[in-house]
Design a protein around this motif. Structure first.
Motif, PDB file in Angstrom:
ATOM      1  N   GLU A 164       0.749  -1.164  -0.116  1.00 37.48           N
ATOM      2  CA  GLU A 164      -0.035   0.028  -0.007  1.00 37.48           C
ATOM      3  C   GLU A 164       0.923   1.134   0.112  1.00 37.48           C
ATOM      4  N   MET A 165       1.841   1.111   0.890  1.00 37.91           N
ATOM      5  CA  MET A 165       2.842   2.334   0.908  1.00 37.91           C
ATOM      6  C   MET A 165       3.540   2.399  -0.482  1.00 37.91           C
ATOM      7  N   ARG A 166       3.662   1.488  -1.313  1.00 32.79           N
ATOM      8  CA  ARG A 166       4.509   1.772  -2.535  1.00 32.79           C
ATOM      9  C   ARG A 166       3.677   2.229  -3.913  1.00 32.79           C
ATOM     10  N   LYS A 167       2.154   2.392  -3.447  1.00 32.16           N
ATOM     11  CA  LYS A 167       1.422   2.943  -4.533  1.00 32.16           C
ATOM     12  C   LYS A 167       1.819   4.394  -4.937  1.00 32.16           C
ATOM     13  N   GLU A 168       2.383   5.226  -4.290  1.00 34.21           N
ATOM     14  CA  GLU A 168       2.790   6.336  -4.830  1.00 34.21           C
ATOM     15  C   GLU A 168       3.933   6.347  -5.621  1.00 34.21           C
ATOM     16  N   GLU A 169       4.791   5.466  -5.208  1.00 33.46           N
ATOM     17  CA  GLU A 169       6.075   5.348  -6.462  1.00 33.46           C
ATOM     18  C   GLU A 169       5.571   4.433  -7.477  1.00 33.46           C
ATOM     19  N   ARG A 170       4.758   3.672  -7.365  1.00 34.78           N
ATOM     20  CA  ARG A 170       4.336   2.865  -8.825  1.00 34.78           C
ATOM     21  C   ARG A 170       3.779   3.933  -9.568  1.00 34.78           C
ATOM     22  N   ASP A 187       7.420   5.869 -14.354  1.00 32.77           N
ATOM     23  CA  ASP A 187       8.014   6.444 -15.542  1.00 32.77           C
ATOM     24  C   ASP A 187       8.951   7.515 -15.323  1.00 32.77           C
ATOM     25  N   LEU A 188       8.870   8.158 -14.099  1.00 36.37           N
ATOM     26  CA  LEU A 188       9.824   9.094 -13.572  1.00 36.37           C
ATOM     27  C   LEU A 188      11.181   8.821 -12.893  1.00 36.37           C
ATOM     28  N   SER A 189      11.184   7.595 -12.702  1.00 32.01           N
ATOM     29  CA  SER A 189      12.499   6.892 -12.058  1.00 32.01           C
ATOM     30  C   SER A 189      13.857   7.641 -12.483  1.00 32.01           C
ATOM     31  N   PRO A 190      14.658   8.027 -11.389  1.00 25.65           N
ATOM     32  CA  PRO A 190      14.754   7.618  -9.989  1.00 25.65           C
ATOM     33  C   PRO A 190      13.659   8.316  -9.240  1.00 25.65           C
ATOM     34  N   ILE A 191      13.165   7.984  -8.232  1.00 24.73           N
ATOM     35  CA  ILE A 191      12.415   8.529  -7.389  1.00 24.73           C
ATOM     36  C   ILE A 191      12.614   8.725  -6.176  1.00 24.73           C
ATOM     37  N   ARG A 203      27.473  12.121  -3.309  1.00 25.12           N
ATOM     38  CA  ARG A 203      27.763  10.638  -2.802  1.00 25.12           C
ATOM     39  C   ARG A 203      27.555   9.539  -3.701  1.00 25.12           C
ATOM     40  N   PHE A 204      26.370   9.688  -4.467  1.00 23.70           N
ATOM     41  CA  PHE A 204      25.887   8.682  -5.295  1.00 23.70           C
ATOM     42  C   PHE A 204      26.112   9.046  -6.693  1.00 23.70           C
ATOM     43  N   SER A 205      26.198  10.308  -7.383  1.00 25.23           N
ATOM     44  CA  SER A 205      26.273  10.439  -8.626  1.00 25.23           C
ATOM     45  C   SER A 205      24.891  10.319  -9.218  1.00 25.23           C
ATOM     46  N   LEU A 206      23.861  10.675  -8.389  1.00 24.11           N
ATOM     47  CA  LEU A 206      22.520  10.280  -8.787  1.00 24.11           C
ATOM     48  C   LEU A 206      21.529  11.566  -8.625  1.00 24.11           C
ATOM     49  N   SER A 207      20.756  11.699  -9.608  1.00 31.66           N
ATOM     50  CA  SER A 207      19.775  12.872  -9.811  1.00 31.66           C
ATOM     51  C   SER A 207      18.354  12.410  -9.841  1.00 31.66           C
ATOM     52  N   PRO A 208      17.608  12.557  -8.986  1.00 32.24           N
ATOM     53  CA  PRO A 208      16.013  12.062  -8.975  1.00 32.24           C
ATOM     54  C   PRO A 208      15.429  12.686 -10.276  1.00 32.24           C
ATOM     55  N   LYS A 209      14.511  11.986 -10.708  1.00 33.89           N
ATOM     56  CA  LYS A 209      13.746  12.847 -11.851  1.00 33.89           C
ATOM     57  C   LYS A 209      12.445  13.407 -11.120  1.00 33.89           C
ATOM     58  N   ILE A 210      12.158  12.962  -9.951  1.00 30.63           N
ATOM     59  CA  ILE A 210      10.785  13.322  -9.246  1.00 30.63           C
ATOM     60  C   ILE A 210      11.106  13.277  -7.878  1.00 30.63           C
ATOM     61  N   GLY A 232      13.137  26.389  -5.631  1.00 30.19           N
ATOM     62  CA  GLY A 232      14.543  26.412  -6.102  1.00 30.19           C
ATOM     63  C   GLY A 232      15.024  25.051  -6.312  1.00 30.19           C
ATOM     64  N   ILE A 233      14.020  24.245  -6.751  1.00 23.54           N
ATOM     65  CA  ILE A 233      14.384  22.753  -7.222  1.00 23.54           C
ATOM     66  C   ILE A 233      14.116  22.517  -8.647  1.00 23.54           C
ATOM     67  N   PRO A 234      14.806  22.498  -9.711  1.00 22.44           N
ATOM     68  CA  PRO A 234      14.441  21.942 -10.961  1.00 22.44           C
ATOM     69  C   PRO A 234      14.071  20.628 -11.327  1.00 22.44           C
ATOM     70  N   ILE A 235      13.456  19.998 -10.313  1.00 22.02           N
ATOM     71  CA  ILE A 235      12.827  18.740 -10.339  1.00 22.02           C
ATOM     72  C   ILE A 235      11.327  18.767 -10.357  1.00 22.02           C
ATOM     73  N   THR A 236      10.744  17.777 -11.006  1.00 20.92           N
ATOM     74  CA  THR A 236       9.470  17.587 -10.500  1.00 20.92           C
ATOM     75  C   THR A 236       9.024  17.257  -9.442  1.00 20.92           C
ATOM     76  N   GLN A 237       8.211  17.832  -8.676  1.00 20.76           N
ATOM     77  CA  GLN A 237       7.869  17.620  -7.044  1.00 20.76           C
ATOM     78  C   GLN A 237       6.321  16.931  -6.927  1.00 20.76           C
ATOM     79  N   LYS A 238       5.959  16.297  -5.978  1.00 19.08           N
ATOM     80  CA  LYS A 238       4.694  16.034  -5.443  1.00 19.08           C
ATOM     81  C   LYS A 238       4.703  16.058  -4.193  1.00 19.08           C
ATOM     82  N   ALA A 239       3.851  16.951  -3.574  1.00 17.91           N
ATOM     83  CA  ALA A 239       3.569  17.118  -2.039  1.00 17.91           C
ATOM     84  C   ALA A 239       2.402  16.275  -1.710  1.00 17.91           C
ATOM     85  N   ILE A 240       2.925  15.220  -0.784  1.00 21.36           N
ATOM     86  CA  ILE A 240       1.948  14.197  -0.194  1.00 21.36           C
ATOM     87  C   ILE A 240       1.904  14.654   1.283  1.00 21.36           C
ATOM     88  N   VAL A 241       0.558  14.936   1.803  1.00 21.24           N
ATOM     89  CA  VAL A 241       0.036  15.043   3.147  1.00 21.24           C
ATOM     90  C   VAL A 241       0.182  14.011   3.836  1.00 21.24           C
TER      91      VAL A 241
END
Length: 214
Positions: free
Chosen positions: A15-21, A25-29, A118-125, A135-144
Motif C-alpha cells: 500500500e505504501m508503494r502506490k505513490e511510487e508505482r 516512468d519518472l524514476s529515479p524517485i 555521494r552517489f552521482s544520482l539525480s532524481p527525476k521526481i 529553487g529545485i528544477p525537479i518535478t515534485q509531488k507534495a503528499i500530506v
C-alpha cells in the motif's frame, strides 16, 4: 514474524508503494522529509532517499510511529540497502537567521546535493512530505502525511530523525544540564525549566525562546 503477520506487513508495505508505482516512468524517485522543525534547540535535518521498491523494508513507517530501537535498526538497513540517500543539516544560528520554514527548505536542498555528490544520482521526481521545495528544477509531488503513505518518504523520515537524534546525543555530552538525551531539544517541561534555570546554550534557537520569557 509469523506467516500471517508477514502477509499483513507485506500488504501494508505494498500500500505504501502506490505513490511510487504511480510515477515509475519518472524514476529515479526520491522521497524527502525532515526532522526537527519544532524543537527549541539543535539543527533541522532533512534526508532524501531512493530505495529499491522490491526490497522488504519490514516495519518501515513514519518515524514518529516507530520505537527508537526499530528506527535505529531500519536506519542501518536503509544505509546498506538504499540505492542512494543524502542528508542536509541546517544549524540553529541559520534557523534564527532565515526562519524555520526557509531553513527546512535549505536542509532539503542540501540533502539532494549530498546525494548527488555521494552517489552521482539525480532524481527525476521528488515525493515530499507535504511541502514543495523552492529553487529545485525537479518535478515534485507534495503528499500530506506522506511519511505514512509513501515508502520513500518514510525512508527519508527515518534517516532524518535518527541522524538528528545522534547529533542531539552528542550535544547532550557537551551540555549535560539540559537533558538533550531525553527530549532531543523539544520543548518539554524539563527542558523549559532547564533553560530558565541555566539560560540558553549555544545550540538553542533564540527565535524559538521568546515566548519562554514572556
Amino acid at each position: 514474524m509469523t506467516d500471517k503477520a508477514r502477509e499483513k506487513e507485506e500488504l501494508r508495505l505494498e500500500e505504501m508503494r502506490k505513490e511510487e508505482r504511480a510515477v515509475l516512468d519518472l524514476s529515479p524517485i526520491a522521497g524527502v522529509d525532515e526532522a526537527g522543525r519544532g524543537p527549541l534547540a539543535g539543527p533541522v535535518v532533512a534526508a532524501c532517499a531512493v530505495i529499491p521498491l522490491d526490497y522488504p523494508f519490514y516495519y518501515l513507517n513514519d518515524s514518529k510511529k516507530m520505537s527508537e530501537k526499530r528506527r535505529e535498526a531500519l536506519f542501518e538497513v536503509l544505509q546498506k540497502e538504499a540505492i542512494a540517500f543524502g542528508i542536509g543539516i541546517v544549524s540553529p544560528e541559520r534557523i534564527d537567521e532565515i526562519n524555520i520554514l526557509q531553513a527546512t527548505y535549505e536542509a532539503m536542498r542540501e540533502a539532494l546535493k549530498d546525494m548527488e555528490k555521494r552517489f552521482s544520482l539525480s532524481p527525476k521526481i521528488l515525493l515530499n512530505d507535504a511541502v514543495t521545495i523552492p529553487g529545485i528544477p525537479i518535478t515534485q509531488k507534495a503528499i500530506v502525511h506522506g511519511d505514512a503513505k509513501s515508502l520513500s518518504i518514510a525512508a527519508a523520515s527515518v534517516l532524518a530523525k535518527v541522524t538528528r537524534d545522534h547529533i542531539m546525543l552528542e550535544y547532550d555530552e557537551q551540555y549535560p544540564k539540559y537533558g538533550f538525551k531525553q527530549h532531543k531539544g523539544y520543548g518539554t517541561k524539563v527542558h523549559r525549566e532547564a533553560i530558565l534555570t541555566h539560560g540558553p546554550c549555544p545550540i538553542h534557537r533564540r527565535s524559538f525562546l521568546k515566548n519562554l520569557y514572556s
